[in-house]
Scaffold this active site. Sequence first.
Site, mmCIF file in Angstrom:
data_model
loop_
_atom_site.group_PDB
_atom_site.id
_atom_site.type_symbol
_atom_site.label_atom_id
_atom_site.label_comp_id
_atom_site.label_asym_id
_atom_site.label_seq_id
_atom_site.Cartn_x
_atom_site.Cartn_y
_atom_site.Cartn_z
ATOM 1 N N ASN A 1 -19.657 24.451 59.673
ATOM 2 C CA ASN A 1 -18.861 25.651 59.942
ATOM 3 C C ASN A 1 -18.129 26.091 58.675
ATOM 4 O O ASN A 1 -17.650 25.275 57.886
ATOM 5 C CB ASN A 1 -17.889 25.450 61.116
ATOM 6 N N GLU B 1 -15.176 28.701 57.737
ATOM 7 C CA GLU B 1 -14.127 29.572 58.285
ATOM 8 C C GLU B 1 -13.723 30.637 57.273
ATOM 9 O O GLU B 1 -14.110 30.596 56.097
ATOM 10 C CB GLU B 1 -12.930 28.713 58.713
ATOM 11 N N CYS C 1 -20.077 29.455 62.710
ATOM 12 C CA CYS C 1 -20.220 28.118 63.292
ATOM 13 C C CYS C 1 -21.310 27.324 62.563
ATOM 14 O O CYS C 1 -22.214 27.899 61.944
ATOM 15 C CB CYS C 1 -20.613 28.213 64.755
ATOM 16 N N GLU D 1 -23.815 25.738 63.819
ATOM 17 C CA GLU D 1 -25.168 25.960 64.343
ATOM 18 C C GLU D 1 -25.791 27.200 63.722
ATOM 19 O O GLU D 1 -26.969 27.211 63.343
ATOM 20 C CB GLU D 1 -25.127 26.134 65.868
ATOM 21 N N CYS E 1 -21.232 26.825 71.060
ATOM 22 C CA CYS E 1 -20.538 27.947 71.711
ATOM 23 C C CYS E 1 -21.566 28.958 72.232
ATOM 24 O O CYS E 1 -22.751 28.920 71.874
ATOM 25 C CB CYS E 1 -19.561 28.614 70.742
ATOM 26 N N CYS F 1 -23.554 30.940 69.596
ATOM 27 C CA CYS F 1 -24.589 30.137 68.932
ATOM 28 C C CYS F 1 -25.783 29.922 69.856
ATOM 29 O O CYS F 1 -26.925 29.912 69.408
ATOM 30 C CB CYS F 1 -24.022 28.805 68.463
HETATM 31 N N1 THU Z 1 -17.381 25.826 65.816
HETATM 32 C C1 THU Z 1 -18.661 25.490 65.458
HETATM 33 O O1 THU Z 1 -18.942 25.238 64.283
HETATM 34 N N2 THU Z 1 -19.614 25.459 66.419
HETATM 35 C C2 THU Z 1 -19.412 25.771 67.729
HETATM 36 O O2 THU Z 1 -20.352 25.807 68.506
HETATM 37 C C3 THU Z 1 -18.057 26.069 68.197
HETATM 38 C C4 THU Z 1 -16.991 26.113 67.171
HETATM 39 C C5 THU Z 1 -16.356 25.897 64.766
HETATM 40 C C6 THU Z 1 -15.824 27.285 64.538
HETATM 41 C C7 THU Z 1 -14.461 26.993 63.967
HETATM 42 O O3 THU Z 1 -14.569 26.818 62.574
HETATM 43 C C8 THU Z 1 -14.072 25.671 64.577
HETATM 44 O O4 THU Z 1 -15.244 25.117 65.139
HETATM 45 C C9 THU Z 1 -13.020 25.798 65.668
HETATM 46 O O5 THU Z 1 -13.388 26.719 66.621
#
Ligand code: THU
Length: 139
Positions: free
Chosen positions: A50, A52, A61, A63, A96, A99
Site C-alpha cells: 500500500n 498512502e 491498496c 492489492e 477491500c 480491490c
Molecule cells: N489497505 C490495503 O492495502 N488493502 C486493502 O484491501 C484495504 C486497506 C490499506 C490502505 C491504507 O493504506 C491502509 O490499508 C489502511 O486503510
Amino acid sequence: MAVTNVQEPALQHLLEHARQAAQNSYSPYSHFRVGAALKLNSGEVVTGANVENVSYGLTICAERSALVRAVALFGPDIRIQAVAVANLNDAPSPPCGACRQVLAEFIEPEAPVLFSAADGLRCMPFSDLLPLAFDMKLK
Ligand code: THU
C-alpha cells in the site's frame, strides 16, 4: 491453483511474498502495512504494497498496487491464479471492496485468495469474495 487449504505450501509461499512486500509499505498516516502477492498464469509472482498519500483518498491498496505492476510488467493478457494478502499489524485484512472489483478484471473466479480474518488465516475462491462483480461483458 484452485486449492483453498491455507496450509497448501504454494499458498504459504505466496503469503511469504506478501509479507515481504509489506515491508515496503508507505503508510505514514494509518501505519497499517499491507503487502499483496499475485501468482500469474505464467508462474510469475508479482507483489505490491500500500502507498498512502497526504490526500488520503488517493491511497493505493497493496492489492491494486500489485495488479497494476503485473499488467505493466507482463501486459494486458495476464490471468491471476492465486492471491495472498498480509499485513504487519497482526490484524484482519481481507481485500477491500474496491480491490475486489479491480481484481475481478484479471482473476480466475476459482482462484484462491488468502488473507487474515478476525478468526485467523482464511482462504476462499475469489468468486465467494465478490459474487456478481460488475461486468459489461464487452470482451
Ligand atoms: N489497505 C490495503 O492495502 N488493502 C486493502 O484491501 C484495504 C486497506 C490499506 C490502505 C491504507 O493504506 C491502509 O490499508 C489502511 O486503510
